[in-house]
Motif scaffolding. Structure first.
Motif, PDB file in Angstrom:
ATOM      1  N   GLU A 252       0.816  -1.218   0.000  1.00  0.00           N
ATOM      2  CA  GLU A 252       0.000   0.000   0.000  1.00  0.00           C
ATOM      3  C   GLU A 252       0.848   1.265   0.000  1.00  0.00           C
ATOM      4  OE1 GLU A 252      -4.142   1.458   1.936  1.00  0.00           O
ATOM      5  OE2 GLU A 252      -2.704   0.772   3.399  1.00  0.00           O
ATOM      6  N   ARG A 263      -5.136  -1.174  -9.823  1.00  0.00           N
ATOM      7  CA  ARG A 263      -6.458  -1.083 -10.457  1.00  0.00           C
ATOM      8  C   ARG A 263      -6.326  -1.192 -11.973  1.00  0.00           C
ATOM      9  NH1 ARG A 263      -6.248   2.148  -5.777  1.00  0.00           N
ATOM     10  NH2 ARG A 263      -7.020   4.069  -6.705  1.00  0.00           N
ATOM     11  N   LEU A 266      -5.861  -4.801 -12.844  1.00  0.00           N
ATOM     12  CA  LEU A 266      -7.101  -5.574 -12.810  1.00  0.00           C
ATOM     13  C   LEU A 266      -7.983  -5.242 -14.012  1.00  0.00           C
ATOM     14  CD1 LEU A 266      -7.912  -5.434  -8.999  1.00  0.00           C
ATOM     15  CD2 LEU A 266      -6.801  -7.254 -10.296  1.00  0.00           C
ATOM     16  N   ALA A 272      -7.751 -11.604 -12.907  1.00  0.00           N
ATOM     17  CA  ALA A 272      -6.707 -11.678 -11.875  1.00  0.00           C
ATOM     18  C   ALA A 272      -7.307 -11.557 -10.479  1.00  0.00           C
ATOM     19  CB  ALA A 272      -5.678 -10.584 -12.095  1.00  0.00           C
ATOM     20  N   ARG A 273      -6.709 -12.296  -9.549  1.00  0.00           N
ATOM     21  CA  ARG A 273      -7.018 -12.074  -8.140  1.00  0.00           C
ATOM     22  C   ARG A 273      -6.066 -11.012  -7.627  1.00  0.00           C
ATOM     23  NH1 ARG A 273      -8.326 -18.363  -7.220  1.00  0.00           N
ATOM     24  NH2 ARG A 273      -9.861 -18.294  -8.881  1.00  0.00           N
ATOM     25  N   SER A 274      -6.432 -10.352  -6.531  1.00  0.00           N
ATOM     26  CA  SER A 274      -5.535  -9.293  -6.067  1.00  0.00           C
ATOM     27  C   SER A 274      -5.547  -9.161  -4.557  1.00  0.00           C
ATOM     28  CB  SER A 274      -5.919  -7.950  -6.704  1.00  0.00           C
ATOM     29  OG  SER A 274      -7.018  -7.372  -6.039  1.00  0.00           O
ATOM     30  N   HIS A 275      -4.492  -8.500  -4.094  1.00  0.00           N
ATOM     31  CA  HIS A 275      -4.385  -8.208  -2.668  1.00  0.00           C
ATOM     32  C   HIS A 275      -3.487  -6.990  -2.466  1.00  0.00           C
ATOM     33  CE1 HIS A 275      -4.908  -9.243   1.552  1.00  0.00           C
ATOM     34  NE2 HIS A 275      -3.646  -8.910   1.736  1.00  0.00           N
ATOM     35  N   VAL A 276      -3.797  -6.204  -1.420  1.00  0.00           N
ATOM     36  CA  VAL A 276      -2.949  -5.074  -1.050  1.00  0.00           C
ATOM     37  C   VAL A 276      -2.436  -5.308   0.367  1.00  0.00           C
ATOM     38  CG1 VAL A 276      -2.822  -2.580  -0.764  1.00  0.00           C
ATOM     39  CG2 VAL A 276      -4.353  -3.551  -2.486  1.00  0.00           C
ATOM     40  N   PHE A 277      -1.128  -5.190   0.548  1.00  0.00           N
ATOM     41  CA  PHE A 277      -0.529  -5.366   1.867  1.00  0.00           C
ATOM     42  C   PHE A 277      -0.390  -4.022   2.559  1.00  0.00           C
ATOM     43  CE2 PHE A 277       1.114  -8.933  -0.647  1.00  0.00           C
ATOM     44  CZ  PHE A 277       0.747  -9.991   0.171  1.00  0.00           C
TER      45      PHE A 277
END
Lengths: 309, 293
Positions: A252, A263, A266, A272-277
């Motif tokens: 992040e 974004r 995506l 796609a799968r996604s994640h924000v740390f």
């Protein structure tokens, strides 16, 4: 624990060890088109293979923490991109395509012919996508980690390095303070900017191949105005034609490549799968090593169950 | 006031009315930014569909759902206690759920009026009251209350809706000052015409003739021109930048100015403007009229 400062994690607790003292597996040197390139392998050679690619000006050490975490279930392979790290450049001008072909050459050299789970950080993410377009049969899944290719905004430091001649000159003059500044820009938490890391970055920066390849690639990557749109558009169109299960993640607090590029990623790769740390800069695989490994292993497990994207 | 941007990743966001419209799209947008989610709606089937879409796209997030009718205070209180037990730290609360009711006040029953007030006003107040300790446990949290264009201006036929939306706006603006010291931000949202199910789902007063009600719904629906995903993005941007007020769509922005200039009769001025614009458009050659849209 302090509050109100702009840097540092919001929650207390000791950070993970910044570098793994001795990552599992074997560090070897293979020869690709006459160039000596380092490769680290760990885990059961029969287990599903994972190939890890680092970013511009970096080295395979950026993936050390993941060897430990992924090698229980996978054959984990990290390699220097040709000309970076402590490895030679390939003959001919340094281009993205050359970096991608070099990575495939390393797989050939260690006899890994199966499709790999490809993970790339920063420039390594763009190289991973390029491997998919040039050798689709070698790629099982894509994991893009704060990856280049999804927007023009990039840290001003890299934009300057893309200026012809200027960049090359600057790159031969990296001192300890400059190396430390770079590490501080990569990580949110300064605890990761160890003397050991700074010293190793200096060792990498001092190599003649590295400075020359860095300048070539920085110029190909973009101009002083940012990452070039032309190669991005062409690459993403090619990637869309060869869908693979894809995981896109971001830190992040990345200040090298901003989080809103996720974004765009995506939008370009809708499946796609996604994640924000949270509490994380440009390298989640180091700064949030456990959380990254948990997520990556979940993704690989799900992808194995439903291979059709 | 907190000048730090709101950090979405790994926070926990509670969103009401999350099964459709703005709430559903807020849930998607928050998930893309890495927020764990607690989603509330009365429509369990649609809510489950939203939650499983998000879980599929974002395997690293925690997404939980609560099926609750916000008109039922007992059920709402129980839901709040359950949220507190499972999520001792909440970073974002979005009071989004809302209902509409058409018809002149003289012909509405008090039960009908109370239904709107319960869902649009009392439910957000109660939920905020219950969750406030978890929301303010650490600085950096944020509260969003969705008011309306009709929290700015008061057209005829919208007595209950306007009362509830003016009320929630006042509540929200007070909390913005009160919570600022503790480092919690507050945003009041005034959507003007988002394409959601609010018009088709609007309840009609028992004393309102069916044809009149249908006309009312059609008039309301005509205002709804903005896609909810666009509205959700504007709200998320407002949260990130801790904006006091988010006005969505020209149909909210123009009345906001008019309400400030003509506090007592902004509706009259607004309808004259709209009427004049419509008349002007009709006089234009057809090509020019088409080019405007």
């Amino acid at each position: 624990m302090t509050t109100g400062t702009s840097r540092g994690p919001l929650t207390a607790g000791a950070p993970a060890p910044p570098t793994h003292p001795s990552p599992p597996g074997d560090l070897a040197t293979v020869t690709v088109r006459g160039a000596r390139i380092r490769v680290r392998t760990s885990g059961d050679p029969a287990a599903p293979p994972v190939l890890l690619l680092h970013g511009i000006g970096r080295s395979l050490e950026d993936w050390d923490a993941q060897h430990e975490r992924l090698s229980g279930t996978h054959r984990v392979i990290s390699t220097d991109l040709a000309g970076f790290g402590l490895s030679d450049r390939l003959p001919g001008p340094a281009t993205f395509e050359q970096l991608a072909d070099g990575a495939v050459g390393v797989l050939d050299a260690i006899g890994e012919r199966r499709p790999v789970h490809l993970m790339g950080n920063s420039l390594g993410g763009a190289v991973a996508m390029l491997v998919l377009t040039r050798a689709p049969e070698r790629v099982a899944t894509l994991t893009l980690v704060d990856a280049a290719g999804f927007g023009s905004e990039v840290t001003v430091a890299l934009r300057v390095l893309g200026i012809p001649f200027v960049g090359a000159r600057l790159l031969t003059r990296i001192d300890r303070a400059a190396a430390r500044r770079t590490e501080r820009a990569i990580f949110l938490d300064d605890a990761f900017v160890t003397e050991e890391r700074v010293s190793f970055a200096l060792e990498v920066a001092a190599r003649a191949d590295q400075a020359a390849v860095f300048a070539d690639i920085a110029r190909e990557l973009g101009t002083v105005r940012g990452v070039r749109p032309q190669w991005r558009a062409a690459l993403l169109a090619e990637v869309a034609r060869r869908p693979r299960p894809t995981l896109a993640v971001w830190g992040e607090r990345d200040i090298i490549l901003p989080g809103h590029h996720l974004r765009a990623a995506l939008a370009a790769i809708p499946h796609a799968r996604s994640h924000v740390f949270a509490r994380c800069g440009h390298m989640p695989q180091i700064e949030r090593a456990d959380a990254f490994a948990d997520l990556a292993l979940t993704f690989l497990r799900d992808a194995a169950r439903e291979p059709n994207v | 006031m907190s000048t730090n941007p709101y950090r979405f990743a790994e926070g926990t966001a509670v969103v009401t009315g999350a099964a459709s419209g703005i709430g559903e799209n807020l849930a998607y947008g928050l998930a893309v930014r890495g927020s764990n989610l607690v989603l509330l709606d009365r429509d369990g089937g649609r809510l489950d569909a939203v939650a499983s879409t998000i879980r599929g796209r974002h395997p690293g997030l925690s997404v939980s759902t609560l099926v609750v009718d916000l008109a039922d205070r007992t059920a709402l209180d129980a839901a709040a206690q359950q949220i507190l037990a499972e999520h001792p730290q909440i970073t974002l609360l979005v009071n989004n759920a809302g209902v509409a009711l058409g018809g002149d006040f003289s012909r509405l029953t008090l039960d009908e009026f109370d239904w709107v007030m319960d869902i649009n006003f009392h439910a957000p107040v109660r939920l905020t009251h219950h969750l406030l300790p978890a929301l303010t446990a650490q600085p950096g949290g944020h509260l969003v209350n969705v008011s309306s264009l009709f929290g700015l201006i008061a057209p005829p036929g919208q007595s209950a809706y306007c009362a509830s939306k003016f009320g929630i706006r006042g509540f929200s603006e007070v909390l913005r000052s009160e919570l600022a010291q503790g480092g919690t931000g507050v945003t009041t949202v005034h959507p003007g015409g988002i394409k959601t199910r609010i018009a088709s789902d609007a309840r009609v007063g028992v004393n309102i003739p069916a044809d009149e009600a249908e006309q009312g719904k059609r008039d309301f629906a005509k205002l709804l021109t903005i896609p909810p995903e666009k509205a959700a993005e504007q709200i998320i941007d407002g949260i990130e930048h801790r904006r006091a007020r988010v006005l969505i769509g020209m149909s909210a922005k123009i009345p906001d100015v008019l309400a400030r200039l003509f506090p007592a009769n902004s509706v009259t001025v607004f309808s004259r403007l709209v009427g004049a614009a419509g008349a002007a458009q009709k006089k234009l050659p057809s090509g020019a009229g088409a080019a405007r849209r």
